[in-house]
Design a protein around this motif. Structure first.
Motif, short mmCIF file in Angstrom:
data_model
loop_
_atom_site.label_atom_id
_atom_site.label_comp_id
_atom_site.label_asym_id
_atom_site.label_seq_id
_atom_site.Cartn_x
_atom_site.Cartn_y
_atom_site.Cartn_z
N THR A 67 0.83 -1.20 0.00
CA THR A 67 0.00 0.00 0.00
C THR A 67 0.87 1.25 0.00
O THR A 67 2.10 1.19 0.12
CB THR A 67 -0.95 0.01 1.21
N ASN A 68 0.21 2.38 -0.09
CA ASN A 68 0.83 3.70 0.02
C ASN A 68 1.02 4.00 1.51
O ASN A 68 0.06 4.01 2.26
CB ASN A 68 -0.09 4.73 -0.65
N THR A 69 2.24 4.24 1.93
CA THR A 69 2.49 4.49 3.35
C THR A 69 1.94 5.83 3.82
O THR A 69 1.86 6.07 5.03
CB THR A 69 3.99 4.44 3.66
N GLN A 70 1.57 6.70 2.86
CA GLN A 70 0.99 7.99 3.22
C GLN A 70 -0.54 7.94 3.27
O GLN A 70 -1.19 8.94 3.56
CB GLN A 70 1.44 9.06 2.22
N SER A 71 -1.10 6.76 3.00
CA SER A 71 -2.55 6.58 3.09
C SER A 71 -2.95 6.50 4.56
O SER A 71 -2.11 6.41 5.46
CB SER A 71 -2.97 5.30 2.37
N ALA A 108 0.00 4.30 -8.87
CA ALA A 108 0.65 4.44 -7.56
C ALA A 108 1.36 5.78 -7.43
O ALA A 108 1.46 6.33 -6.33
CB ALA A 108 1.64 3.30 -7.35
N TRP A 109 1.87 6.29 -8.52
CA TRP A 109 2.49 7.62 -8.52
C TRP A 109 1.45 8.72 -8.53
O TRP A 109 1.64 9.78 -7.92
CB TRP A 109 3.40 7.76 -9.73
N GLN A 153 -2.79 10.35 -4.56
CA GLN A 153 -2.43 10.81 -3.21
C GLN A 153 -3.44 10.17 -2.24
O GLN A 153 -4.33 10.82 -1.72
CB GLN A 153 -2.48 12.34 -3.13
N GLN A 154 -3.26 8.90 -2.04
CA GLN A 154 -4.27 8.06 -1.40
C GLN A 154 -4.73 8.60 -0.06
O GLN A 154 -3.92 9.03 0.77
CB GLN A 154 -3.72 6.64 -1.24
N HIS A 169 7.05 6.15 -1.30
CA HIS A 169 5.98 6.05 -0.31
C HIS A 169 5.13 4.80 -0.52
O HIS A 169 4.06 4.67 0.09
CB HIS A 169 5.08 7.28 -0.36
N TRP A 170 5.57 3.87 -1.36
CA TRP A 170 4.79 2.66 -1.65
C TRP A 170 5.63 1.44 -1.29
O TRP A 170 6.74 1.27 -1.78
CB TRP A 170 4.43 2.64 -3.14
#
Length: 204
Positions: free
Chosen positions: A67-71, A125-126, A129-130, A161-162
């Protein structure tokens, strides 16, 4: 292996062998995404959050997803590295609950999995901005188009961030539907990942 599924699964001593047996059956009977699982985390206030994600593989005894770590889930897992997973296979009338500590996969492992994804998923993924506010669908499509143009036909690297998370179980509970709600439940527990399992049946 057949004995695990058609016989008395409550006598099985190895929770991972039992899980794999059920999972193989689910892959044959579930119409969509037998690897779908509910992931539960908690926020800074201790309020739980659950959402469906996909199990992307198992590494030894660990359950791995990306996953996106910024989600929302990513930030919650980094702040409080513990999680619960739930598999519900309606076609089999079974579920498996898993609880454990969370850690990140290696960069090499994340790179390899990211490279295996479809090209459009890598671009997405890029672009996404999840979990952050999105003004319109057009804004998302524009972001995807910009990233596609940026990378062209070249290699698409993994965003910083993924990455992947691994859940190392200390608790696995197996549930099978029974007539008149007299279900079968068995739970495996251990105090740490390097400790032996205890096993017991539970009232339904």
């Amino acid at each position: 292996m057949e004995q695990l599924t058609s016989g008395d699964f409550t006598q099985e001593q190895d929770p991972f062998a039992l899980f794999q047996s059920w999972f193989e059956e689910a892959k044959k009977s579930e119409p969509n995404d037998p690897n779908a699982m509910a992931l539960s985390t908690v926020d800074a206030d201790g309020l739980p959050n659950s959402r469906m994600v996909l199990l992307n593989g198992r590494d030894g005894e660990d359950f791995v997803f990306y996953t996106n770590t910024q989600s929302q889930k990513g930030t919650e897992l980094l702040a409080q590295p513990k999680a619960a997973l739930l598999f519900h296979w309606k076609s089999l009338r079974r579920q498996v609950r898993i609880r454990g500590a969370v850690s990140l996969v290696s960069d090499e492992m994340a790179d390899a999995y990211f490279a295996s994804r479809p090209r459009d998923s890598r671009i997405g993924a890029w672009a996404s901005q999840q979990s952050r506010p999105l003004e319109s669908r057009f804004a998302l499509e524009k972001a995807v188009a910009l990233q596609a143009a940026k990378f062209g036909v070249g290699t698409i690297p993994r965003p910083p961030h993924w990455t992947g998370f691994r859940v190392s179980p200390v608790y696995l509970e197996f549930w099978r539907d029974g007539a008149f709600r007299l279900h079968d439940r068995v739970v495996f527990r251990r105090t740490a990942v390097d400790q032996p399992w205890s096993r017991e049946r539970l009232y339904p």
